[in-house]
Write an enzyme that holds these catalytic residues in place. Structure first.
Site, short mmCIF file in Angstrom:
data_model
loop_
_atom_site.label_atom_id
_atom_site.label_comp_id
_atom_site.label_asym_id
_atom_site.label_seq_id
_atom_site.Cartn_x
_atom_site.Cartn_y
_atom_site.Cartn_z
N HIS A 198 0.83 -1.20 0.00
CA HIS A 198 0.00 0.00 0.00
C HIS A 198 0.87 1.25 0.00
O HIS A 198 0.53 2.25 -0.64
CB HIS A 198 -0.91 0.00 1.23
N ARG A 305 -7.57 -4.05 -12.59
CA ARG A 305 -7.29 -5.20 -11.73
C ARG A 305 -8.49 -5.42 -10.81
O ARG A 305 -8.58 -4.82 -9.74
CB ARG A 305 -6.03 -4.95 -10.90
N ARG A 345 -9.69 -7.29 -16.16
CA ARG A 345 -9.12 -8.62 -15.94
C ARG A 345 -9.96 -9.35 -14.91
O ARG A 345 -10.26 -8.80 -13.85
CB ARG A 345 -7.68 -8.50 -15.45
N GLU A 443 1.42 -14.57 -19.63
CA GLU A 443 2.29 -14.36 -18.47
C GLU A 443 2.99 -15.65 -18.03
O GLU A 443 3.76 -15.65 -17.08
CB GLU A 443 1.51 -13.76 -17.30
N ASN A 466 5.41 -8.61 -15.62
CA ASN A 466 5.86 -8.88 -14.25
C ASN A 466 5.90 -10.38 -13.98
O ASN A 466 6.91 -10.93 -13.52
CB ASN A 466 4.94 -8.21 -13.22
N ASP A 467 4.80 -11.07 -14.27
CA ASP A 467 4.76 -12.52 -14.04
C ASP A 467 5.54 -13.28 -15.09
O ASP A 467 6.14 -14.32 -14.80
CB ASP A 467 3.31 -13.01 -13.99
N CYS A 514 1.07 -4.74 -20.37
CA CYS A 514 0.46 -4.04 -19.23
C CYS A 514 1.29 -4.18 -17.95
O CYS A 514 0.87 -3.74 -16.89
CB CYS A 514 -0.96 -4.54 -18.98
#
Length: 583
Positions: A198, A305, A345, A443, A466-467, A514
Site C-alpha cells: 500500500h 485489476r 481482468r 504471463e 511482471n509474471d 500491461c
C-alpha cells in the site's frame, strides 16, 4: 557523521531532498503479563474501547479526506476499518484475554502474529503484502492502548526553503500518510514494503518519491539527518557530501522542469517521428482511478485489476462482493472513461489468495490453483463476475481479459463460461454487449511458446511482463534474496516478448504490454522496435512514455533490433538498449 547509501526497492519516481523525520513504531514487542481473574472483563473492555477509538479515528480521517485525494487513500482506510471490524481482530483477542488471562496488548499481538504467519505462507506478492495492513491496524490499536501517538514536529517557518521533511519509518499506513499530505512532505523511506505494498501504491498515486524495503533504514538514519531519495533507483543517501547534494539538487530542478514540459503533452497524440500512432492506456485498481487516467490523456484502460474490489474481503474477511456490487463498480469505470475502452481482468486470486485466511495454502501456490485455474474451480463465483462485467458492457466498450491461461482446454472452458453467463443474462432479460472482445494474459512461458492456439481463439493478447519475467527466470520478485536476478532484459524474456508481439501482428490481433516494462521509459524504444503499438501503465508514467514515443523514429530503431534479439550477453544487450535512446 560519514555519508552512507542504502539500497531498496524503487516504487515511485523522482528525487526528494530534506531532513529526516523518524516515526517511532508502536512496536509489536509489548509487555506480557497475566491479568487477575477478577480484572479479566475490565481488560476485555479496555481492548474494546481502544478498538472503538480507532474506528472513530479512521472515520474522522475518511470524513476529512480532501476532495482531490487519490481514490486509493479512501479505499485503504475502508480496508483498515473492515479489518478492524473482522472477528479475527475484534473478537478473537477478547477470547484470548478471557481464556488465557493475557493483558490486552499481549492478546492483540498474539493474534496479529498468528495472522501474520498465515500471510507469510502466501506465495503471491500482492496478497502477501496485505499482511502489513493487519499489522498497521494492530499498531494503531496498540498506540491507543499504550498512549503513544504518531506525532509530527511543529511546522517551522521557512521549512519549504530549508528542505522538505523526509519521513523515515519501519512501515507507514495509508491513514498515517494523510497527516503529511498538506505538510512540507517530500518523500518517505520504509524498512518494509515491496512493489505492491500500500505504501508503494499510495506513493505512486500521490506521485511522491519513495524507497521501500530498506531493511534497517529506520535504525540507521537519525532524526534531522539530511537525506536524498532517488526514487528511480530505490537509493537513499544519508548525510550526503556537499558536492553530491548539489548534483542531486540540479537533477531535482531538471526533473521539475521536464515534468512541467510533459504537462503540455496531455492532448498531443502519441505518434512516433515517422508517423506511427501508438495507443497509450492506463492501469487502474478502482473506478475512482479513471479521472486520473483521463487527466493524463489515456486512450482507455488497458488493465482494470478487479481483485482490488475483493481486497479486504478475501483472505481475512471471507465475504465476496455481490454481482450487483461488482456491476456498479465496472459500470462506474466505463461511464468515467466516456467511451474509451476499459479492459477488465477477471479475478486473480487462488490458493495463494485464499478466501479464508486460515485455509491451508499449497506448498508453492505461485504454481498452484490460482487465477483462471481457481475461477474454473469456483464456477459460481466466476459466473457472477462474468455476468457483472457483461452487464456493465451495455454502458460502454469493455474488453474481458483472462489471466494465467496456459492450456487450450482452459481457454475453451473460459469461453464456454462466458457463453453460459451471456445465456443467463438473456434469460433474465438483462442487456449486454453480445460481441464483447475476450483476450488472454500472456504471463506463463508455455503460453508465449504456444501462441497459435491463443490467436485462433482470442480477440486480443495482453502481456503481463511482471509474471512472465518471474516465471521465465524462476524468481519470486518480492524475495529480496533473489530480487537482483529479476531482469527484464534477459535474452529469454526478450525472445518471448518479441515473438509474442510478432505472432500477434501476423495474426492481425492487437497485443499490449500491461506490466511494469510498459511504463519504463528506458525500455520504450526497445518495445517499439519489437512492434508493440499498445502500452498500458500507471497514469503517472503516461506522459513520460508519450514524450519518449514522440522522440522515437522506428526507421532508426529497426536496424538495431536483430542484433539485440540475437545477443546472449547481458552487458551487450544493456549497451545496445542504451544506444537506442542515444540515437
Amino acid at each position: 557523521m560519514a555519508s552512507f547509501t542504502l539500497h531498496g526497492i524503487p516504487v515511485s519516481r523522482g528525487i526528494a531532498i530534506g531532513r529526516a523525520h523518524l516515526l517511532a513504531p508502536a512496536a509489536l514487542d509489548v509487555k506480557h503479563y497475566l491479568v487477575p481473574q477478577e480484572q479479566v472483563e475490565a481488560e476485555v473492555q479496555r481492548l474494546q474501547k481502544a478498538i472503538a477509538t480507532v474506528h472513530k479515528e479512521l472515520q474522522t480521517i475518511w470524513n476529512d479526506l480532501p476532495k482531490d485525494s487519490p481514490a486509493e487513500l479512501g479505499a485503504f482506510i475502508d480496508v483498515h476499518a473492515l479489518i478492524l471490524s473482522d472477528p479475527m481482530i475484534a473478537e478473537v483477542p477478547l477470547d484470548i484475554i478471557r481464556s488465557r488471562s493475557y493483558n490486552a496488548e499481549w492478546a492483540l499481538v498474539t493474534q496479529i502474529d498468528e495472522l501474520s504467519a498465515q500471510f507469510d505462507e502466501i506465495e503471491d506478492a500482492y496478497l502477501r503484502e496485505r499482511k502489513s495492513d493487519i499489522q498497521q491496524v494492530g499498531e494503531r490499536v496498540l498506540k491507543v492502548l499504550t498512549g503513544t501517538a504518531t506525532a509530527l514536529p511543529p511546522q517551522a517557518d521557512g521549512e519549504e526553503s530549508a528542505g522538505r521533511m523526509i519521513v523515515v519509518a519501519h512501515d507507514i499506513s495509508p491513514a498515517d500518510m494523510l497527516q503529511f499530505k498538506d505538510r512540507a512532505f517530500g518523500g518517505f523511506v520504509t524498512d518494509l514494503g515491496g512493489q505492491n505494498s500500500h505504501t508503494a501504491i499510495v506513493a505512486r498515486s500521490l506521485d511522491i518519491p519513495a524507497a521501500v524495503g530498506m531493511y534497517n533504514a529506520s535504525a540507521l538514519i537519525q532524526q534531522d539527518d539530511w537525506v536524498i531519495i532517488d526514487g528511480d533507483a530505490g537509493v537513499v543517501i544519508v548525510d550526503p557530501a556537499p558536492n553530491v547534494l548539489e548534483q542531486y539538487r540540479e537533477r531535482q530542478a531538471r526533473l521539475l522542469r521536464e515534468r512541467k514540459k510533459l504537462g503540455k503533452l496531455k492532448k498531443t497524440p502519441a505518434v512516433t517521428r515517422d508517423g506511427t500512432p501508438i495507443m497509450l492506456l492506463a492501469n487502474i485498481e478502482l473506478p475512482d482511478d479513471c479521472p486520473a487516467a483521463m487527466e493524463a490523456g489515456a486512450m482507455g484502460v488497458g488493465l482494470f485489476r478487479s481483485e482490488f474490489l475483493f481486497m479486504g474481503r478475501t483472505g481475512y474477511l471471507n465475504k465476496l462482493p455481490s454481482e450487483d456490487e461488482q456491476f456498479e463498480s465496472y459500470r462506474k469505470a466505463v461511464m468515467a472513461m466516456k467511451g474509451r475502452p476499459v479492459t477488465i481482468r477477471t479475478l486473480d486470486i487462488g490458493a495463494d489468495k485464499p478466501l479464508d485466511a486460515a485455509e491451508q495454502t499449497s506448498l508453492n501456490p505461485a504454481l498452484g490453483l490460482r487465477a483462471i485455474r481457481f475461477c474454473l474451480a469456483e464456477p459460481q463465483m466466476f459466473l457472477a463476475q462474468l455476468r457483472a462485467i457483461l452487464r456493465a458492457s451495455a454502458y460502454g466498450p469493455i474488453k474481458l481479459l483472462i489471466p494465467m491461461l496456459a492450456h487450450a482446454f482452459e481457454i475453451d472452458q473460459s469461453l464456454a463460461m462466458i457463453e453460459q453467463a451471456k445465456n443467463q443474462l438473456r434469460d433474465a432479460g438483462k442487456k449486454f454487449d453480445p460481441l464483447i472482445q475476450v483476450g488472454a494474459m500472456i504471463e506463463i512461458p508455455a503460453a508465449a511458446l504456444t501462441l497459435p492456439m491463443f490467436v485462433k481463439r482470442m480477440d486480443f493478447l495482453s502481456i503481463g511482463t511482471n509474471d512472465l519475467i518471474q516465471y521465465t527466470l524462476a524468481i519470486d520478485r518480492a524475495d529480496h534474496e533473489v530480487a537482483h536476478l529479476y531482469n527484464p532484459l534477459h535474452p529469454a524474456v526478450l525472445y518471448l516478448l518479441s515473438s509474442t508481439i510478432a505472432i500477434g501482428a501476423k495474426a492481425g490481433i492487437p497485443v499490449s504490454v500491461c506490466g511494469e516494462m510498459a511504463g519504463d521509459i528506458k525500455l520504450t524504444r526497445l518495445l517499439l522496435g519489437m512492434g508493440l503499438r499498445e502500452f498500458s501503465m500507471h497514469p503517472t508514467q503516461l506522459l513520460a512514455v508519450k514524450h519518449e514515443i514522440l522522440n522515437s523514429d522506428l526507421m532508426l530503431i529497426a536496424p538495431h533490433m536483430k542484433k539485440i534479439l540475437r545477443t546472449m550477453e547481458p552487458a551487450m544487450i544493456m549497451s545496445a538498449v542504451e544506444q537506442l535512446r542515444a540515437d
